[in-house]
Design a protein around this motif. Structure first.
Motif, PDB file in Angstrom:
ATOM      1  N   ILE A  54      -4.588  -0.007   0.961  1.00  0.00           N
ATOM      2  CA  ILE A  54      -5.327  -1.264   0.887  1.00  0.00           C
ATOM      3  C   ILE A  54      -5.314  -1.971   2.241  1.00  0.00           C
ATOM      4  O   ILE A  54      -6.314  -2.506   2.690  1.00  0.00           O
ATOM      5  CB  ILE A  54      -4.734  -2.167  -0.225  1.00  0.00           C
ATOM      6  N   ALA A  55      -4.147  -1.930   2.916  1.00  0.00           N
ATOM      7  CA  ALA A  55      -4.070  -2.557   4.240  1.00  0.00           C
ATOM      8  C   ALA A  55      -4.722  -1.676   5.297  1.00  0.00           C
ATOM      9  O   ALA A  55      -4.787  -2.040   6.461  1.00  0.00           O
ATOM     10  CB  ALA A  55      -2.610  -2.814   4.594  1.00  0.00           C
ATOM     11  N   ARG A  56      -5.175  -0.501   4.877  1.00  0.00           N
ATOM     12  CA  ARG A  56      -5.785   0.496   5.758  1.00  0.00           C
ATOM     13  C   ARG A  56      -4.856   0.896   6.904  1.00  0.00           C
ATOM     14  O   ARG A  56      -5.289   1.100   8.035  1.00  0.00           O
ATOM     15  CB  ARG A  56      -7.140   0.029   6.279  1.00  0.00           C
ATOM     16  N   LEU A  57      -3.545   0.950   6.606  1.00  0.00           N
ATOM     17  CA  LEU A  57      -2.616   1.536   7.562  1.00  0.00           C
ATOM     18  C   LEU A  57      -2.787   3.038   7.507  1.00  0.00           C
ATOM     19  O   LEU A  57      -2.510   3.759   8.454  1.00  0.00           O
ATOM     20  CB  LEU A  57      -1.175   1.147   7.224  1.00  0.00           C
ATOM     21  N   ILE A  58      -3.239   3.524   6.327  1.00  0.00           N
ATOM     22  CA  ILE A  58      -3.621   4.927   6.190  1.00  0.00           C
ATOM     23  C   ILE A  58      -4.988   4.959   5.520  1.00  0.00           C
ATOM     24  O   ILE A  58      -5.406   3.971   4.910  1.00  0.00           O
ATOM     25  CB  ILE A  58      -2.605   5.729   5.339  1.00  0.00           C
ATOM     26  N   GLU A  59      -5.685   6.073   5.666  1.00  0.00           N
ATOM     27  CA  GLU A  59      -7.006   6.159   5.064  1.00  0.00           C
ATOM     28  C   GLU A  59      -6.893   6.832   3.706  1.00  0.00           C
ATOM     29  O   GLU A  59      -6.299   7.896   3.582  1.00  0.00           O
ATOM     30  CB  GLU A  59      -7.955   6.962   5.959  1.00  0.00           C
ATOM     31  N   GLN A  78      -2.846  -9.076   5.374  1.00  0.00           N
ATOM     32  CA  GLN A  78      -1.617  -9.040   6.156  1.00  0.00           C
ATOM     33  C   GLN A  78      -0.456  -8.589   5.270  1.00  0.00           C
ATOM     34  O   GLN A  78      -0.459  -8.828   4.064  1.00  0.00           O
ATOM     35  CB  GLN A  78      -1.319 -10.410   6.754  1.00  0.00           C
ATOM     36  N   ILE A  79       0.533  -7.954   5.910  1.00  0.00           N
ATOM     37  CA  ILE A  79       1.668  -7.424   5.138  1.00  0.00           C
ATOM     38  C   ILE A  79       2.986  -8.045   5.581  1.00  0.00           C
ATOM     39  O   ILE A  79       3.182  -8.295   6.776  1.00  0.00           O
ATOM     40  CB  ILE A  79       1.812  -5.897   5.303  1.00  0.00           C
ATOM     41  N   VAL A  80       3.861  -8.279   4.635  1.00  0.00           N
ATOM     42  CA  VAL A  80       5.259  -8.602   4.943  1.00  0.00           C
ATOM     43  C   VAL A  80       6.075  -7.413   4.440  1.00  0.00           C
ATOM     44  O   VAL A  80       5.968  -7.039   3.277  1.00  0.00           O
ATOM     45  CB  VAL A  80       5.697  -9.890   4.223  1.00  0.00           C
ATOM     46  N   PRO A 107      -4.927 -14.818   6.390  1.00  0.00           N
ATOM     47  CA  PRO A 107      -5.444 -13.716   5.575  1.00  0.00           C
ATOM     48  C   PRO A 107      -5.963 -14.206   4.228  1.00  0.00           C
ATOM     49  O   PRO A 107      -5.605 -15.301   3.789  1.00  0.00           O
ATOM     50  CB  PRO A 107      -4.206 -12.840   5.361  1.00  0.00           C
ATOM     51  N   GLU A 108      -6.798 -13.372   3.619  1.00  0.00           N
ATOM     52  CA  GLU A 108      -7.239 -13.681   2.261  1.00  0.00           C
ATOM     53  C   GLU A 108      -6.289 -13.038   1.265  1.00  0.00           C
ATOM     54  O   GLU A 108      -6.113 -13.507   0.153  1.00  0.00           O
ATOM     55  CB  GLU A 108      -8.661 -13.142   2.044  1.00  0.00           C
ATOM     56  N   LEU A 109      -5.716 -11.901   1.709  1.00  0.00           N
ATOM     57  CA  LEU A 109      -4.796 -11.180   0.835  1.00  0.00           C
ATOM     58  C   LEU A 109      -3.479 -10.965   1.570  1.00  0.00           C
ATOM     59  O   LEU A 109      -3.457 -10.487   2.701  1.00  0.00           O
ATOM     60  CB  LEU A 109      -5.392  -9.812   0.469  1.00  0.00           C
ATOM     61  N   LEU A 110      -2.384 -11.364   0.927  1.00  0.00           N
ATOM     62  CA  LEU A 110      -1.070 -11.133   1.516  1.00  0.00           C
ATOM     63  C   LEU A 110      -0.367 -10.062   0.697  1.00  0.00           C
ATOM     64  O   LEU A 110      -0.223 -10.189  -0.514  1.00  0.00           O
ATOM     65  CB  LEU A 110      -0.261 -12.432   1.494  1.00  0.00           C
ATOM     66  N   ILE A 111       0.042  -8.986   1.390  1.00  0.00           N
ATOM     67  CA  ILE A 111       0.765  -7.931   0.693  1.00  0.00           C
ATOM     68  C   ILE A 111       2.246  -8.094   0.999  1.00  0.00           C
ATOM     69  O   ILE A 111       2.635  -8.173   2.163  1.00  0.00           O
ATOM     70  CB  ILE A 111       0.299  -6.529   1.146  1.00  0.00           C
ATOM     71  N   LEU A 113      -0.493  -9.460  -3.254  1.00  0.00           N
ATOM     72  CA  LEU A 113      -0.171  -8.173  -3.857  1.00  0.00           C
ATOM     73  C   LEU A 113       1.314  -7.984  -3.653  1.00  0.00           C
ATOM     74  O   LEU A 113       1.791  -7.952  -2.524  1.00  0.00           O
ATOM     75  CB  LEU A 113      -0.956  -7.075  -3.142  1.00  0.00           C
ATOM     76  N   PHE A 114       2.051  -7.913  -4.727  1.00  0.00           N
ATOM     77  CA  PHE A 114       3.497  -7.905  -4.630  1.00  0.00           C
ATOM     78  C   PHE A 114       4.037  -6.547  -5.066  1.00  0.00           C
ATOM     79  O   PHE A 114       4.000  -6.197  -6.237  1.00  0.00           O
ATOM     80  CB  PHE A 114       4.053  -9.022  -5.516  1.00  0.00           C
ATOM     81  N   ILE A 115       4.524  -5.782  -4.080  1.00  0.00           N
ATOM     82  CA  ILE A 115       5.030  -4.447  -4.388  1.00  0.00           C
ATOM     83  C   ILE A 115       6.528  -4.554  -4.612  1.00  0.00           C
ATOM     84  O   ILE A 115       7.249  -5.035  -3.731  1.00  0.00           O
ATOM     85  CB  ILE A 115       4.800  -3.479  -3.204  1.00  0.00           C
TER      86      ILE A 115
END
Lengths: 313, 541
Positions: free
Chosen positions: B332-337, B366-368, B443-447, B479-481
């Motif tokens: 989703i963060a497109r760190l990988i395709e 954005q990711i934390v 960001p609109e989405l925070l992971i 998005l909370f993993i």
């Protein structure tokens, strides 16, 4: 595993091809004419031209390369310009001293350096550790020929316990053979002892901080067992890698050492061949070194699978 | 209950080297462990609980020195025992198991050899007898196929199996005392439940006294008879577990217990018509390795993942390790395709966008990350780290710094500390900085990828509150993993449960936690330690 070896061996073919092209071109594009060297100082240009014709150097570069490469593929390294022998003969004559010297150097270096490194790591930050590290800085910095002449001066001239120089074939008796290899191997080994001891220390030190070392202590094992059984094998991969690099680097070291100790090996042959612009010999020796280099690297990679069960090809 | 204790620690003080954050690692600590008993030693990081374990085992680092007190192991003071005597006692009278079974086992030795080493060191048994004992202990720790286990290297086993090997190794000589230092922290929740069950069972059948170190009150409620609470090197409370959990005497204990997130999901108001921020359609990621003269291996890390997140809403992706939850976050963060499927970010499909086209969209997600110690560049001031993103997108430095100061206030840190370096902050503060860094991009989405898993419970509670406050204030989609069901219950509006790369259950958090539909979800909930205990509902308070 077999697929891996096959793949690696296949991959060496283009590498060797490139080395061949590169060496061939480099020799011919740098100034210096083998024909002039062979003809001698008093020859006139007519004679030089004849010699060049005879050596096949008058043909276009591409033709020369095709002829050389074609013979090479049939296992024929050609004939030396200078030594009046086939290159294959030359190399067979010279390979034993170099192999013997390299072998003893590496064995000596490993036998001394690995224990030194382990002790330095175990006695981290003590005077032993600092002593070993100090020695290794020294080992890196002093040139090979200085160490060589120093050892000759002390052991051969002052104390007279070992011969000054020269080489005896192993067929001529074991002791005369060994006796003449001690000083050259020691000379050449110094820098590898420094290198391997350093990497052993760093590697063991890192492993000593691992959790399984704590587990080993928690099992009630003695320090010696923890160090030898648990730490050293886990630290082995970087150590073996450096030993491999060391073997590859030996090729350079051998040239100087063989000159200092007057050993008729491949190193000396290389020097002589370069000075005489003996193209076929230089080409063959460099190709041989490349093959050795590739094989050593392959062996090192394969040894990883023995040292670490997690590595599988 | 009048049996002599296996372990009796009295007035133990361990000095820290000069220059540490306090003079004593452990000060004046005293408690005991009886046979047939599990005593939990609880505390947050830095409380000194591991120092106590290491002192008992005689495994303290050279820089730490016990300076007072007694540590009596079956009547023998281990503090005065010499190195040789300590070696004799290890594994015969006292054993220890550790947090991370992968790193605690020697990777280049077979499991059989590692257990055998204990027998060879401490007994005179011949090979056949040793082999017989190894098989017996493997059966006791419920490991199947003993021959395969004996020949296996640690990396060939699962996390739970490795911990069982560790336990087998520790218990093969039937020691009187077992010290377990966070033995289930690195394990998945279902594995954790099994290992806890095993420790209880073995301890019952062998009369072993267990000193169980943990930071998790769920685990405490699950297994311990008595509990000792540590804070800053001091023992603040020691008593029977039920007593301490229901009527804690010390304020610190109360605070710790109250910080444990509840398993009962919180229902939060939100707008059903909020704009859709993210939608994934049959998202999948397949890894193919090998090839050329070898057999290619295919791993489906994630398959058919279809989820959506609206503004102001938190979607939790819950699962154990290897379930594919982080793979989904990274896609989703497109760190990988992703290999297939679509990712719609506010209407733009970004799943297969090229690097250049993706750049303007990057700031919208954005990711934390989990580990605040490693996700900030140690050689840059935190201010530099925070403004790097915005300035990269063209914001002027001065404006970016002004924004950074506002954000520091938002995450409740001193705006004047922007010129400090990450090592000058605590773990919780660093995670706040990471959040500020992510928010700087608007960001609109925070992971949040396991963003609170590395934190102590009290700090975790604060960071969770902060994340929730930010979500409300900024109406962020989140998005909370997480692998932690308690945390998920507290922060998520909706939950997707992942198992082996697939979403097995997806719906409202309240629904899933109270009426789980899928067997896996049920198993997951049943495995959560201390699920039957409502933490913080103190009696007589």
């Amino acid at each position: 595993m077999l697929a891996f070896i096959a793949r690696r061996l296949l991959a060496t073919i283009p590498v060797l091809g490139m080395v061949a092209v590169f060496v061939f071109l480099l020799l011919r594009l740098t100034p210096g004419d083998p024909a002039a060297v062979i003809a001698g100082d008093n020859a006139n240009s007519q004679q030089v031209e004849e010699i060049r014709e005879k050596l096949g150097l008058a043909q276009p570069l591409l033709t020369q390369f095709v002829i050389w490469a074609g013979k090479l593929l049939q296992g024929d390294f050609g004939e030396s310009f200078f030594f009046k022998k086939t290159v294959a003969e030359l190399i067979t004559q010279r390979i034993e001293p170099t192999l013997a010297l390299s072998f003893f150097t590496i064995v000596l270096a490993v036998l001394i350096a690995v224990p030194l490194g382990v002790i330095a790591a175990y006695k981290h930050d003590s005077w032993i550790d600092r002593g070993v590290m100090g020695f290794s800085v020294l080992g890196f910095s002093v040139p090979v020929f200085v160490i060589g002449y120093l050892l000759i001066y002390v052991f051969a001239i002052e104390w007279g316990v070992l011969p000054v120089q020269g080489y005896r074939r192993i067929a001529e008796g074991f002791w005369p053979f060994i006796e003449r290899l001690i000083l050259p191997s020691a000379t050449l080994a110094v820098i590898y002892i420094a290198l391997i001891a350093r990497i052993t220390r760093a590697s063991v030190l890192e492993v000593l901080g691992e959790d399984y070392i704590r587990t080993a202590h928690a099992k009630g094992l003695t320090d010696r067992v923890v160090l030898m059984r648990h730490a050293l094998r886990n630290a082995a991969v970087p150590i073996v890698t450096v030993i491999g690099i060391g073997i590859a680097l030996l090729i350079g070291g051998v040239v100087v050492t063989e000159s200092v100790y007057n050993i008729p090996g491949l190193g000396r042959l290389t020097v002589d061949a370069v000075l005489a612009r003996d193209f076929p010999t230089i080409q063959a020796v460099i190709l041989l070194f490349s093959v050795a280099y590739v094989l050593v690297n392959l062996l090192i990679d394969l040894s990883y699978t023995l040292l670490d069960p997690r590595i599988r090809y | 209950m009048t049996e002599t204790p296996v372990l009796d620690i009295s007035n133990l003080t361990v000095d820290l080297p000069p220059g540490a954050d306090r003079p004593k690692a452990v000060e004046g600590v005293g408690f005991d462990v009886r046979p047939h008993e599990i005593v939990c030693l609880v505390g947050e990081s830095g409380s000194g609980k591991s120092v106590i374990a290491q002192t008992v085992m005689g495994l303290l680092p050279k820089t730490l020195k016990p300076s007072a007190g007694k540590v009596m192991l079956q009547g023998e003071d281990v503090l005065t025992a010499g190195a040789a005597r300590l070696r004799e006692l290890r594994c015969t009278r006292m054993s220890m198991i550790f947090q991370e079974p992968m790193t605690a086992l020697n990777p280049v030795m077979t499991c059989g050899d590692q257990i055998d080493e204990v027998l060879r060191t401490h007994t005179q048994h011949d090979e056949a007898e040793r082999r017989r004992r190894i098989r017996a202990i493997l059966a006791q720790v419920r490991l199947p196929e003993p021959d395969r286990m004996i020949a296996a290297y640690p990396h060939q086993l699962s996390g739970g199996q490795r911990q069982r090997i560790m336990i087998a190794m520790a218990l093969v000589l039937e020691p009187a005392l077992l010290i377990a230092d966070e033995p289930t922290t690195a394990l998945d929740v279902t594995t954790q439940a099994q290992i806890l069950e095993l420790i209880k069972e073995i301890q019952r059948s062998h009369a072993t006294g267990v000193l169980f170190i943990t930071h998790d009150f769920g685990v405490v409620a699950e297994i311990s008879h008595r509990v000792a609470v540590m804070q800053w090197g001091r023992l603040v409370e020691f008593g029977p577990t039920r007593e301490v959990l229901s009527r804690p005497q010390h304020a610190y204990t109360r605070m710790l217990i109250s910080s444990v997130p509840s398993m009962t999901p919180r229902v939060r108001s939100r707008r059903a018509d909020a704009a859709l921020v993210l939608e994934t359609k049959t998202l999948g990621k397949t890894y193919i390795s090998g090839g050329w003269l070898g057999r290619p291996t295919t791993v489906r890390a994630a398959e058919q993942v279809s989820v959506e997140v609206r503004r102001g809403e938190t979607l939790g992706i819950v699962g154990e390790s290897g379930s594919g939850k982080s793979t989904v976050a990274r896609c989703i963060a497109r760190l990988i395709e992703p290999s297939d499927g679509a990712i719609l970010l506010g209407g733009s499909e970004i799943a297969h966008m090229g690097t250049g086209a993706l750049r303007p969209h990057r700031r919208r997600i954005q990711i934390v990350f989990q580990d605040p110690y490693r996700s900030l560049n140690p050689r840059r001031t935190v201010g530099e780290s925070i403004i790097e993103g915005p300035t990269n997108y063209g914001m002027a430095r001065a404006a970016a710094f002004a924004r950074a100061r506002e954000l520091m206030q938002l995450v409740k840190l001193d705006p004047l500390s922007l010129d400090r370096y990450p090592h000058q902050f605590s773990g919780g503060q660093r995670q706040r900085i990471c959040i500020a860094r992510a928010l700087a991009m608007e960001p609109e989405l925070l992971i949040a990828d396991e963003a609170v898993s590395a934190l102590d419970v009290s700090v975790q509670a604060q960071v969770l509150a902060l994340l929730d406050e930010i979500r409300r204030k900024l109406e962020l989609a989140m998005l909370f993993i997480t692998h932690d069901l308690r945390v998920a219950a507290q922060v998520c509006d909706r939950v997707a449960v992942m198992h082996q790369g697939r979403v097995v259950e997806y719906g409202e958090a309240a629904e899933i936690f109270t009426r789980p539909g899928h067997d896996y979800t049920k198993a997951l909930l049943a495995a959560a330690p201390g699920r039957s205990w409502e933490f913080g509902a103190f009696q007589g308070a």
